[in-house]
Motif scaffolding. Sequence first.
Motif, PDB file in Angstrom:
ATOM      1  N   GLU A  45     -47.004 -71.148  -2.737  1.00  0.00           N
ATOM      2  CA  GLU A  45     -47.757 -72.351  -2.366  1.00  0.00           C
ATOM      3  C   GLU A  45     -47.991 -72.402  -0.859  1.00  0.00           C
ATOM      4  O   GLU A  45     -49.073 -72.773  -0.401  1.00  0.00           O
ATOM      5  CB  GLU A  45     -47.005 -73.605  -2.820  1.00  0.00           C
ATOM      6  CG  GLU A  45     -46.974 -73.763  -4.325  1.00  0.00           C
ATOM      7  CD  GLU A  45     -46.001 -74.839  -4.775  1.00  0.00           C
ATOM      8  OE1 GLU A  45     -45.034 -75.126  -4.036  1.00  0.00           O
ATOM      9  OE2 GLU A  45     -46.206 -75.386  -5.860  1.00  0.00           O
ATOM     10  N   PHE A  46     -46.989 -72.010  -0.101  1.00  0.00           N
ATOM     11  CA  PHE A  46     -47.122 -72.002   1.349  1.00  0.00           C
ATOM     12  C   PHE A  46     -48.154 -70.962   1.790  1.00  0.00           C
ATOM     13  O   PHE A  46     -48.998 -71.237   2.652  1.00  0.00           O
ATOM     14  CB  PHE A  46     -45.765 -71.714   2.002  1.00  0.00           C
ATOM     15  CG  PHE A  46     -45.814 -71.712   3.498  1.00  0.00           C
ATOM     16  CD1 PHE A  46     -45.943 -72.898   4.199  1.00  0.00           C
ATOM     17  CD2 PHE A  46     -45.729 -70.525   4.197  1.00  0.00           C
ATOM     18  CE1 PHE A  46     -45.992 -72.907   5.580  1.00  0.00           C
ATOM     19  CE2 PHE A  46     -45.781 -70.522   5.582  1.00  0.00           C
ATOM     20  CZ  PHE A  46     -45.905 -71.717   6.270  1.00  0.00           C
ATOM     21  N   LEU A  47     -48.109 -69.776   1.210  1.00  0.00           N
ATOM     22  CA  LEU A  47     -49.067 -68.729   1.547  1.00  0.00           C
ATOM     23  C   LEU A  47     -50.495 -69.172   1.235  1.00  0.00           C
ATOM     24  O   LEU A  47     -51.393 -69.017   2.063  1.00  0.00           O
ATOM     25  CB  LEU A  47     -48.747 -67.432   0.801  1.00  0.00           C
ATOM     26  CG  LEU A  47     -49.782 -66.317   0.947  1.00  0.00           C
ATOM     27  CD1 LEU A  47     -49.863 -65.838   2.381  1.00  0.00           C
ATOM     28  CD2 LEU A  47     -49.463 -65.173   0.005  1.00  0.00           C
ATOM     29  N   VAL A  48     -50.714 -69.740   0.061  1.00  0.00           N
ATOM     30  CA  VAL A  48     -52.048 -70.197  -0.321  1.00  0.00           C
ATOM     31  C   VAL A  48     -52.535 -71.259   0.656  1.00  0.00           C
ATOM     32  O   VAL A  48     -53.682 -71.227   1.108  1.00  0.00           O
ATOM     33  CB  VAL A  48     -52.059 -70.724  -1.780  1.00  0.00           C
ATOM     34  CG1 VAL A  48     -53.356 -71.421  -2.105  1.00  0.00           C
ATOM     35  CG2 VAL A  48     -51.802 -69.581  -2.749  1.00  0.00           C
ATOM     36  N   PHE A  49     -51.661 -72.198   1.006  1.00  0.00           N
ATOM     37  CA  PHE A  49     -52.022 -73.233   1.969  1.00  0.00           C
ATOM     38  C   PHE A  49     -52.438 -72.604   3.309  1.00  0.00           C
ATOM     39  O   PHE A  49     -53.464 -72.971   3.883  1.00  0.00           O
ATOM     40  CB  PHE A  49     -50.836 -74.193   2.182  1.00  0.00           C
ATOM     41  CG  PHE A  49     -51.032 -75.139   3.322  1.00  0.00           C
ATOM     42  CD1 PHE A  49     -51.844 -76.247   3.181  1.00  0.00           C
ATOM     43  CD2 PHE A  49     -50.416 -74.906   4.541  1.00  0.00           C
ATOM     44  CE1 PHE A  49     -52.037 -77.119   4.239  1.00  0.00           C
ATOM     45  CE2 PHE A  49     -50.605 -75.771   5.607  1.00  0.00           C
ATOM     46  CZ  PHE A  49     -51.417 -76.874   5.448  1.00  0.00           C
ATOM     47  N   CYS A  50     -51.651 -71.655   3.799  1.00  0.00           N
ATOM     48  CA  CYS A  50     -51.958 -71.008   5.080  1.00  0.00           C
ATOM     49  C   CYS A  50     -53.277 -70.235   5.016  1.00  0.00           C
ATOM     50  O   CYS A  50     -54.075 -70.288   5.958  1.00  0.00           O
ATOM     51  CB  CYS A  50     -50.825 -70.076   5.490  1.00  0.00           C
ATOM     52  SG  CYS A  50     -49.336 -70.945   6.007  1.00  0.00           S
ATOM     53  N   LEU A  51     -53.531 -69.536   3.922  1.00  0.00           N
ATOM     54  CA  LEU A  51     -54.781 -68.786   3.786  1.00  0.00           C
ATOM     55  C   LEU A  51     -55.987 -69.719   3.792  1.00  0.00           C
ATOM     56  O   LEU A  51     -57.001 -69.444   4.451  1.00  0.00           O
ATOM     57  CB  LEU A  51     -54.764 -67.955   2.501  1.00  0.00           C
ATOM     58  CG  LEU A  51     -53.782 -66.788   2.456  1.00  0.00           C
ATOM     59  CD1 LEU A  51     -53.772 -66.160   1.078  1.00  0.00           C
ATOM     60  CD2 LEU A  51     -54.081 -65.766   3.527  1.00  0.00           C
ATOM     61  N   ILE A  52     -55.869 -70.833   3.093  1.00  0.00           N
ATOM     62  CA  ILE A  52     -56.961 -71.809   3.050  1.00  0.00           C
ATOM     63  C   ILE A  52     -57.217 -72.369   4.451  1.00  0.00           C
ATOM     64  O   ILE A  52     -58.361 -72.465   4.902  1.00  0.00           O
ATOM     65  CB  ILE A  52     -56.647 -72.934   2.040  1.00  0.00           C
ATOM     66  CG1 ILE A  52     -56.723 -72.396   0.617  1.00  0.00           C
ATOM     67  CG2 ILE A  52     -57.600 -74.117   2.220  1.00  0.00           C
ATOM     68  CD1 ILE A  52     -56.153 -73.342  -0.433  1.00  0.00           C
ATOM     69  N   LYS A  53     -56.150 -72.747   5.150  1.00  0.00           N
ATOM     70  CA  LYS A  53     -56.298 -73.328   6.482  1.00  0.00           C
ATOM     71  C   LYS A  53     -56.869 -72.317   7.476  1.00  0.00           C
ATOM     72  O   LYS A  53     -57.696 -72.671   8.317  1.00  0.00           O
ATOM     73  CB  LYS A  53     -54.967 -73.891   6.993  1.00  0.00           C
ATOM     74  CG  LYS A  53     -54.563 -75.149   6.277  1.00  0.00           C
ATOM     75  CD  LYS A  53     -55.614 -76.228   6.507  1.00  0.00           C
ATOM     76  CE  LYS A  53     -55.391 -77.443   5.691  1.00  0.00           C
ATOM     77  NZ  LYS A  53     -56.496 -78.387   5.744  1.00  0.00           N
ATOM     78  N   LEU A  54     -56.423 -71.067   7.405  1.00  0.00           N
ATOM     79  CA  LEU A  54     -56.974 -70.042   8.295  1.00  0.00           C
ATOM     80  C   LEU A  54     -58.475 -69.882   8.089  1.00  0.00           C
ATOM     81  O   LEU A  54     -59.242 -69.803   9.047  1.00  0.00           O
ATOM     82  CB  LEU A  54     -56.292 -68.698   8.035  1.00  0.00           C
ATOM     83  CG  LEU A  54     -55.002 -68.430   8.766  1.00  0.00           C
ATOM     84  CD1 LEU A  54     -54.356 -67.144   8.232  1.00  0.00           C
ATOM     85  CD2 LEU A  54     -55.239 -68.309  10.255  1.00  0.00           C
ATOM     86  N   LYS A  55     -58.875 -69.849   6.831  1.00  0.00           N
ATOM     87  CA  LYS A  55     -60.294 -69.690   6.530  1.00  0.00           C
ATOM     88  C   LYS A  55     -61.089 -70.912   6.998  1.00  0.00           C
ATOM     89  O   LYS A  55     -62.183 -70.775   7.543  1.00  0.00           O
ATOM     90  CB  LYS A  55     -60.486 -69.456   5.031  1.00  0.00           C
ATOM     91  CG  LYS A  55     -61.851 -68.961   4.692  1.00  0.00           C
ATOM     92  CD  LYS A  55     -61.920 -68.429   3.297  1.00  0.00           C
ATOM     93  CE  LYS A  55     -63.328 -67.934   3.046  1.00  0.00           C
ATOM     94  NZ  LYS A  55     -63.491 -67.381   1.745  1.00  0.00           N
ATOM     95  N   GLU A  56     -60.545 -72.108   6.799  1.00  0.00           N
ATOM     96  CA  GLU A  56     -61.217 -73.326   7.260  1.00  0.00           C
ATOM     97  C   GLU A  56     -61.355 -73.339   8.779  1.00  0.00           C
ATOM     98  O   GLU A  56     -62.398 -73.715   9.307  1.00  0.00           O
ATOM     99  CB  GLU A  56     -60.447 -74.567   6.798  1.00  0.00           C
ATOM    100  CG  GLU A  56     -60.588 -74.865   5.336  1.00  0.00           C
ATOM    101  CD  GLU A  56     -59.723 -76.045   4.899  1.00  0.00           C
ATOM    102  OE1 GLU A  56     -58.963 -76.607   5.726  1.00  0.00           O
ATOM    103  OE2 GLU A  56     -59.787 -76.392   3.704  1.00  0.00           O
ATOM    104  N   GLU A  57     -60.296 -72.922   9.487  1.00  0.00           N
ATOM    105  CA  GLU A  57     -60.364 -72.906  10.949  1.00  0.00           C
ATOM    106  C   GLU A  57     -61.400 -71.910  11.437  1.00  0.00           C
ATOM    107  O   GLU A  57     -62.154 -72.186  12.364  1.00  0.00           O
ATOM    108  CB  GLU A  57     -58.995 -72.569  11.543  1.00  0.00           C
ATOM    109  CG  GLU A  57     -58.076 -73.751  11.574  1.00  0.00           C
ATOM    110  CD  GLU A  57     -56.860 -73.513  12.441  1.00  0.00           C
ATOM    111  OE1 GLU A  57     -56.950 -72.781  13.454  1.00  0.00           O
ATOM    112  OE2 GLU A  57     -55.816 -74.064  12.100  1.00  0.00           O
TER     113      GLU A  57
END
Length: 119
Positions: A45-57
């Motif tokens: 869950e943490f990895l998915v959250f980080c991947l989503i945020k990186l892509k959004e940024e």
Amino acid sequence: MGDLQVVRQNTTQTYKKRQMLKKIRRSISTICPEFSGDHQQDAHEFLVFCLIKLKEERASISHLQLTCRCPVENMEFQLLSVYTCNSCGVTFDRKEQYNHLSISASDQNSLHNSMDHFF
């Protein structure tokens, strides 16, 4: 994150490492409250959250026309899903963009068997 990597390699700075990890956790919990307090979250869950945020940024600064690539793009792939109607047999394909797969490995003996079972 770079500072964390330096501290991580130095085993004598345990207190500083703990403080940096707490700062990271607080920062993340302001954006995503599920990671605040003592709620249990798994690494996936943490990895998915980080991947989503990186892509959004990366998308939010795309107007700057930087030459760098978002690291998440290196992990993205398309998965072709084929759906079949049980009553009439009609099928249709759908391509979906992914950057991770949730594969249960506990019931299988190897990653290969898990992948075979998933697909």
